[in-house]
Scaffold this motif. Sequence first.
Motif, PDB file in Angstrom:
ATOM      1  N   PHE A 183      -7.286  -2.043   8.929  1.00 40.43           N
ATOM      2  CA  PHE A 183      -8.635  -1.687   8.467  1.00 40.43           C
ATOM      3  C   PHE A 183      -8.836  -2.131   7.021  1.00 40.43           C
ATOM      4  N   ILE A 184      -7.853  -1.898   6.175  1.00 40.25           N
ATOM      5  CA  ILE A 184      -7.969  -2.304   4.772  1.00 40.25           C
ATOM      6  C   ILE A 184      -8.051  -3.820   4.654  1.00 40.25           C
ATOM      7  N   LYS A 204     -13.940  -8.949   4.010  1.00 43.31           N
ATOM      8  CA  LYS A 204     -15.393  -8.875   3.879  1.00 43.31           C
ATOM      9  C   LYS A 204     -15.830  -9.035   2.431  1.00 43.31           C
ATOM     10  N   VAL A 205     -15.067  -8.517   1.510  1.00 41.96           N
ATOM     11  CA  VAL A 205     -15.427  -8.601   0.095  1.00 41.96           C
ATOM     12  C   VAL A 205     -15.427 -10.051  -0.384  1.00 41.96           C
ATOM     13  N   GLN A 229     -11.544  -5.015   5.423  1.00 42.40           N
ATOM     14  CA  GLN A 229     -12.465  -4.713   4.331  1.00 42.40           C
ATOM     15  C   GLN A 229     -12.282  -5.692   3.173  1.00 42.40           C
TER      16      GLN A 229
END
Length: 263
Positions: A253-254, A260-261, A257
């Motif tokens: 999950f991390i 995406k950044v 994310q």
Amino acid sequence: MSAAVSQKYGPPFKTNWWVRAGWTLAFLYALYAANYLDVSWVRFIQGLGNGGQFLSEMVPIDFSRWKLLVENLIETIEIAIIASAFGVFFSLPIGLLAARNLMPSWVTWVFRTFIALCRSFHPVIFAILFVKAVGFGPLAGILTLIFASIGFIGKLFAEAIEEISLKPIEALRASGAPFISVILYGVLPQVLNRFIGFSSYQFDANLRNSTMVGIVGAGGIGGTLFAAFQRFDYDFLATILISIIALVMVSEFISVQIKKVFQ
């Protein structure tokens, strides 16, 4: 219509008897190898029964030793983070020096050989060597995963650099830009997103591998897992396995994310 087209142009795929013979030989060899290795349906069916009994002994799971579990999980995470950080740090220049479109062949040959050596052995084998060299504990696991990271990221990063467009690099060189500027402004912008993806994937791999190298004494939760298995402590073993799965899912999950950044 299709029959008329087939009669006019022939079958869409020509018969290759050499390929068919190759597949036939491969199938026959698989049957021979299965018989040689004593692979049979009888053993498989028996294994299902043994596996079911093994899973039943894991229930109910045991969380009574949660402090030991948390300590080992923290150590596993620390090993993965340190190894990933240093592995990525070293892989960047190594992959750059291994790129054949930027470096002369005598340079790329040396660094590609080093990357191949890092990829030649399973992390458990590296862990055994480092445990013998530096002793039991997290240091052996960190060194093991650093070499594993270099073998994976270094290779992919070198291949990513070899696929870039050389036009920005030629423009920078024509303007008299130094080598560092060529790398910073001509190479890295083209491979940055891929490099971040490689790094996040390697961190996931290091989390999984850090649980495995602990089995041979290289730190992390793997040692506790192996000890629980040896003691037939299957309810606590189930707790460890569930914790590892949860840890990997959180890491995934991390990673998503982070990607995406930078997209």
